[in-house]
Design a protein around this motif. Structure first.
Motif, PDB file in Angstrom:
ATOM      1  N   GLN A  58       0.853  -1.178   0.000  1.00 13.04           N
ATOM      2  CA  GLN A  58       0.000   0.000   0.000  1.00 13.04           C
ATOM      3  C   GLN A  58       0.892   1.232   0.000  1.00 13.04           C
ATOM      4  N   GLN A  59       0.526   2.224  -0.740  1.00 11.22           N
ATOM      5  CA  GLN A  59       1.303   3.447  -0.791  1.00 11.22           C
ATOM      6  C   GLN A  59       0.898   4.345   0.377  1.00 11.22           C
ATOM      7  N   TYR A  60       1.874   4.762   1.144  1.00  8.84           N
ATOM      8  CA  TYR A  60       1.641   5.649   2.275  1.00  8.84           C
ATOM      9  C   TYR A  60       2.278   6.999   1.981  1.00  8.84           C
ATOM     10  N   PRO A  61       1.738   8.040   2.572  1.00  6.08           N
ATOM     11  CA  PRO A  61       2.360   9.350   2.360  1.00  6.08           C
ATOM     12  C   PRO A  61       3.728   9.404   3.035  1.00  6.08           C
ATOM     13  N   ASP A  62       4.549  10.324   2.585  1.00  2.00           N
ATOM     14  CA  ASP A  62       5.842  10.526   3.221  1.00  2.00           C
ATOM     15  C   ASP A  62       5.611  10.898   4.677  1.00  2.00           C
ATOM     16  N   VAL A  63       6.541  10.505   5.520  1.00  2.00           N
ATOM     17  CA  VAL A  63       6.410  10.817   6.941  1.00  2.00           C
ATOM     18  C   VAL A  63       7.252  12.040   7.285  1.00  2.00           C
ATOM     19  N   ASP A  64       6.793  12.744   8.304  1.00  2.00           N
ATOM     20  CA  ASP A  64       7.530  13.878   8.852  1.00  2.00           C
ATOM     21  C   ASP A  64       7.641  13.608  10.344  1.00  2.00           C
ATOM     22  N   ALA A  65       8.817  13.227  10.781  1.00  2.00           N
ATOM     23  CA  ALA A  65       9.023  12.825  12.175  1.00  2.00           C
ATOM     24  C   ALA A  65       9.378  13.992  13.086  1.00  2.00           C
ATOM     25  N   ALA A  66       9.258  15.214  12.611  1.00  2.00           N
ATOM     26  CA  ALA A  66       9.663  16.374  13.407  1.00  2.00           C
ATOM     27  C   ALA A  66       8.876  16.480  14.716  1.00  2.00           C
ATOM     28  N   LEU A  67       7.554  16.335  14.641  1.00  3.26           N
ATOM     29  CA  LEU A  67       6.753  16.440  15.860  1.00  3.26           C
ATOM     30  C   LEU A  67       7.043  15.290  16.811  1.00  3.26           C
ATOM     31  N   LEU A  68       7.230  14.101  16.270  1.00  3.88           N
ATOM     32  CA  LEU A  68       7.582  12.952  17.109  1.00  3.88           C
ATOM     33  C   LEU A  68       8.907  13.208  17.819  1.00  3.88           C
ATOM     34  N   TYR A  69       9.879  13.748  17.092  1.00  4.95           N
ATOM     35  CA  TYR A  69      11.186  14.088  17.667  1.00  4.95           C
ATOM     36  C   TYR A  69      11.015  15.097  18.806  1.00  4.95           C
ATOM     37  N   GLU A  70      10.247  16.159  18.554  1.00  8.30           N
ATOM     38  CA  GLU A  70      10.034  17.173  19.583  1.00  8.30           C
ATOM     39  C   GLU A  70       9.264  16.591  20.773  1.00  8.30           C
ATOM     40  N   SER A  71       8.274  15.752  20.503  1.00  2.00           N
ATOM     41  CA  SER A  71       7.503  15.126  21.579  1.00  2.00           C
ATOM     42  C   SER A  71       8.389  14.252  22.454  1.00  2.00           C
ATOM     43  N   ALA A  72       9.274  13.508  21.814  1.00  2.00           N
ATOM     44  CA  ALA A  72      10.186  12.651  22.585  1.00  2.00           C
ATOM     45  C   ALA A  72      11.089  13.491  23.480  1.00  2.00           C
ATOM     46  N   ASN A  73      11.582  14.590  22.952  1.00  2.00           N
ATOM     47  CA  ASN A  73      12.439  15.455  23.773  1.00  2.00           C
ATOM     48  C   ASN A  73      11.666  16.128  24.892  1.00  2.00           C
ATOM     49  N   GLU A  74      10.448  16.549  24.618  1.00  2.00           N
ATOM     50  CA  GLU A  74       9.620  17.134  25.671  1.00  2.00           C
ATOM     51  C   GLU A  74       9.296  16.100  26.748  1.00  2.00           C
ATOM     52  N   THR A  75       9.041  14.872  26.333  1.00  2.00           N
ATOM     53  CA  THR A  75       8.730  13.816  27.288  1.00  2.00           C
ATOM     54  C   THR A  75       9.929  13.522  28.178  1.00  2.00           C
TER      55      THR A  75
END
Length: 123
Positions: free
Chosen positions: A25-42
């Motif tokens: 299945q074709q998925y859209p490109d991912v942008d991990a920026a928010l995940l990165y920021e969330s991990a650092n905030e956590t």
């Protein structure tokens, strides 16, 4: 001599020549920026939670003060005591006769990105 051709099929369904293969299945490109920021905030939330836990683990008198304030339903005093530990995160505090729960939260670009909940029993 007679040879018959038996086609080889890979048993793994992801193999292209498998009879069970379905195109990915074709998925859209991912942008991990928010995940990165969330991990650092956590990580910051975890440091603040650790600060409160260290105070509770290292000082029975601090824990007793906190429990007395909670028993008297003095939310302002419970919050004040938690804040005296030096935490900087937003924390929602709740307590009942069985224990204390703290929910540390943070935002990235005005969006709640992460939450860390700690529940402690005292009875």
């Amino acid at each position: 001599m007679y040879f018959s051709y038996v086609p080889f099929y890979c048993q793994n369904p992801s193999c292209p020549n498998s009879p069970h293969h379905q195109p990915r299945q074709q998925y859209p490109d991912v942008d991990a920026a928010l995940l990165y920021e969330s991990a650092n905030e956590t990580k910051s939330l975890m440091e603040d939670a650790g600060t409160v836990l260290n105070q509770l683990a290292d000082s029975e008198s601090f824990g007793a003060e906190l429990m007395y304030a909670a028993q008297a339903s003095d939310m302002e005093e419970v919050e004040r005591l938690i804040q005296t530990t030096g935490i900087t995160s937003d924390v929602d505090i709740d307590f009942n006769p069985d224990g204390l729960s703290m929910s540390f939260s943070s935002q990235v670009d005005e969006l709640e990105c992460c939450k860390l909940r700690i529940a402690l029993r005292w009875r």
